[in-house]
Design a protein around this motif. Structure first.
Motif, PDB file in Angstrom:
ATOM      1  N   LEU A  21      44.108   8.177  70.918  1.00  0.00           N
ATOM      2  CA  LEU A  21      44.512   9.572  71.131  1.00  0.00           C
ATOM      3  C   LEU A  21      45.903   9.638  71.769  1.00  0.00           C
ATOM      4  CD1 LEU A  21      41.208  11.263  72.332  1.00  0.00           C
ATOM      5  CD2 LEU A  21      42.123  10.960  70.053  1.00  0.00           C
ATOM      6  N   LEU A  22      46.282   8.579  72.492  1.00  0.00           N
ATOM      7  CA  LEU A  22      47.626   8.537  73.076  1.00  0.00           C
ATOM      8  C   LEU A  22      48.648   8.119  72.029  1.00  0.00           C
ATOM      9  CD1 LEU A  22      48.657   7.408  76.542  1.00  0.00           C
ATOM     10  CD2 LEU A  22      49.764   6.265  74.647  1.00  0.00           C
ATOM     11  N   SER A  23      48.244   7.182  71.173  1.00  0.00           N
ATOM     12  CA  SER A  23      49.177   6.631  70.184  1.00  0.00           C
ATOM     13  C   SER A  23      48.453   6.553  68.831  1.00  0.00           C
ATOM     14  CB  SER A  23      49.621   5.245  70.660  1.00  0.00           C
ATOM     15  OG  SER A  23      50.833   4.869  70.093  1.00  0.00           O
ATOM     16  N   PRO A  24      48.392   7.665  68.099  1.00  0.00           N
ATOM     17  CA  PRO A  24      47.572   7.705  66.879  1.00  0.00           C
ATOM     18  C   PRO A  24      48.049   6.727  65.804  1.00  0.00           C
ATOM     19  CG  PRO A  24      48.149   9.933  67.596  1.00  0.00           C
ATOM     20  CD  PRO A  24      48.979   8.976  68.415  1.00  0.00           C
ATOM     21  N   PRO A  25      47.136   6.002  65.159  1.00  0.00           N
ATOM     22  CA  PRO A  25      47.490   4.987  64.154  1.00  0.00           C
ATOM     23  C   PRO A  25      48.380   5.519  63.036  1.00  0.00           C
ATOM     24  CG  PRO A  25      45.136   4.905  64.633  1.00  0.00           C
ATOM     25  CD  PRO A  25      45.675   6.063  65.394  1.00  0.00           C
ATOM     26  N   GLY A  26      48.205   6.780  62.645  1.00  0.00           N
ATOM     27  CA  GLY A  26      48.989   7.351  61.540  1.00  0.00           C
ATOM     28  C   GLY A  26      50.483   7.352  61.811  1.00  0.00           C
ATOM     29  N   GLU A  27      50.868   7.293  63.097  1.00  0.00           N
ATOM     30  CA  GLU A  27      52.294   7.369  63.445  1.00  0.00           C
ATOM     31  C   GLU A  27      53.030   6.036  63.255  1.00  0.00           C
ATOM     32  OE1 GLU A  27      52.521   8.968  67.401  1.00  0.00           O
ATOM     33  OE2 GLU A  27      51.689  10.909  66.773  1.00  0.00           O
ATOM     34  N   TYR A  28      52.314   4.998  62.830  1.00  0.00           N
ATOM     35  CA  TYR A  28      52.916   3.662  62.751  1.00  0.00           C
ATOM     36  C   TYR A  28      53.349   3.258  61.339  1.00  0.00           C
ATOM     37  CZ  TYR A  28      51.582   2.705  67.603  1.00  0.00           C
ATOM     38  OH  TYR A  28      51.471   2.715  68.970  1.00  0.00           O
ATOM     39  N   LEU A  29      53.173   4.165  60.379  1.00  0.00           N
ATOM     40  CA  LEU A  29      53.457   3.791  58.984  1.00  0.00           C
ATOM     41  C   LEU A  29      54.936   3.424  58.791  1.00  0.00           C
ATOM     42  CD1 LEU A  29      52.721   3.458  56.027  1.00  0.00           C
ATOM     43  CD2 LEU A  29      53.063   5.917  55.716  1.00  0.00           C
ATOM     44  N   GLU A  30      55.813   4.239  59.368  1.00  0.00           N
ATOM     45  CA  GLU A  30      57.246   4.027  59.138  1.00  0.00           C
ATOM     46  C   GLU A  30      57.726   2.694  59.737  1.00  0.00           C
ATOM     47  OE1 GLU A  30      61.062   6.955  59.471  1.00  0.00           O
ATOM     48  OE2 GLU A  30      59.069   7.692  59.960  1.00  0.00           O
ATOM     49  N   THR A  31      57.336   2.418  60.974  1.00  0.00           N
ATOM     50  CA  THR A  31      57.782   1.158  61.581  1.00  0.00           C
ATOM     51  C   THR A  31      57.145  -0.036  60.865  1.00  0.00           C
ATOM     52  OG1 THR A  31      56.165   1.580  63.324  1.00  0.00           O
ATOM     53  CG2 THR A  31      58.480   1.920  63.889  1.00  0.00           C
ATOM     54  N   ALA A  32      55.873   0.109  60.497  1.00  0.00           N
ATOM     55  CA  ALA A  32      55.219  -1.008  59.792  1.00  0.00           C
ATOM     56  C   ALA A  32      55.953  -1.306  58.481  1.00  0.00           C
ATOM     57  CB  ALA A  32      53.752  -0.671  59.521  1.00  0.00           C
ATOM     58  N   THR A  33      56.362  -0.270  57.765  1.00  0.00           N
ATOM     59  CA  THR A  33      57.062  -0.460  56.481  1.00  0.00           C
ATOM     60  C   THR A  33      58.417  -1.146  56.718  1.00  0.00           C
ATOM     61  OG1 THR A  33      56.002   1.552  55.717  1.00  0.00           O
ATOM     62  CG2 THR A  33      57.850   0.773  54.416  1.00  0.00           C
TER      63      THR A  33
END
Ligand SMILES: C[S@@+](CC[C@H](N)C(=O)[O-])C[C@H]1O[C@@H](n2cnc3c(N)ncnc32)[C@H](O)[C@@H]1O
Length: 250
Positions: A17-29
């Motif tokens: 809830l603090l750092s939602p997984p969906g927000e990591y797509l751009e950095t992961a790519t």
């Protein structure tokens, strides 16, 4: 282990809830593209050290076989729920020895918890020992000394089960002559039944100049380089990479 922030121990269930997984797509790519460019042949396996709740793993696991190492059993439990198909191992990035090599190694913001040059070097040594010749290592700190500014931030999100979290984050440098900074967090936690509580958590993290990042990567045997993030939202963040030479000099 007891020195770990509360967020990675008894409060770990609140991490998504603090750092939602969906927000990591751009950095992961972005990381995947950098690793592919740095590896001598297309990577198939990746070791992530300090993998936390597995938010990057969520976006990398479809193309790579992942092994996820973290110091916290509570964070590994969060990641196992999100990424049941990945291998999870409890370990310290300074000393973990899995006895095998991977095409690439990633350390994202967990590297921030290395607060001395000796710790940083030990984590790089772990990465080097687990990286195959011709493979690559990527490390992505939140700050470097040259561009660090004290800051505040806030955010949070709600879970489908009715829980919610909001936070205030306050990062500052009590002593500009040492290698650490402090982030104080206030978490406001709302339970499913509507009860709310406030928790304080202090994270002590490392701060090093670019020369230290690049110098230590070279010292352990990597050919080092650095890159800026390609988009404006992440302007100011930097990534350091290390290629492991095909032939390691004696
Ligand atoms: C901000 S979280 C990482 C989140 C991660 N980037 C993700 O995608 O979910 C930082 C993590 O570093 C881990 N950590 C801190 N010190 C460590 C160490 N010495 N070795 C391994 N993990 C460590 C913590 O347990 C925590 O899970």
């Amino acid at each position: 282990m007891s020195g770990q922030p509360r967020l990675y121990r008894e409060l770990a269930a609140w991490w998504p809830l603090l750092s939602p997984p969906g927000e990591y797509l751009e950095t992961a790519t972005f990381y995947r593209a950098l690793l592919e460019a740095a590896c001598a042949s297309p990577p198939r396996t990746l070791l992530e050290l300090g993998s936390g709740g597995g938010n990057h793993a969520l976006h990398l696991k479809h193309d790579l076989a992942l092994t996820l190492v973290d110091l916290s059993e509570d964070m590994l439990a969060v990641s196992r729920a999100l990424n049941p198909e990945c291998e999870h191992v409890r370990g310290d990035m300074r000393s973990a020895r899995l006895g095998r090599v991977f095409d690439c190694v990633l350390i994202h913001d967990a590297i921030d918890y290395m607060t001395s040059e000796a710790d940083l070097r030990a984590a790089f040594e772990t990465a080097f020992l687990h990286c195959r010749a011709g493979g690559a290592f990527l490390v992505a700190p939140d700050h470097v000394r040259e561009t660090f500014e004290p800051s505040t931030d806030c955010g949070g999100s709600d879970a489908p089960d009715g829980r919610g979290l909001r936070y205030l984050e306050w990062t500052w440098d009590p002593d500009p002559f040492d290698t650490t900074i402090v982030t104080d967090y206030a978490y406001l936690l709302r339970e499913r039944d509507g009860r709310a509580s406030v928790e304080h958590d202090r994270h002590v993290t490392g701060l090093f100049p670019r020369d230290t990042w690049l110098g230590l990567l070279a010292e352990v045997g990597f050919a080092p380089s650095r890159a800026d993030y390609p988009n404006e939202e992440l302007a100011g963040y930097e990534v350091f990479a290390g290629r492991k030479p095909l032939l390691t000099p004696r």
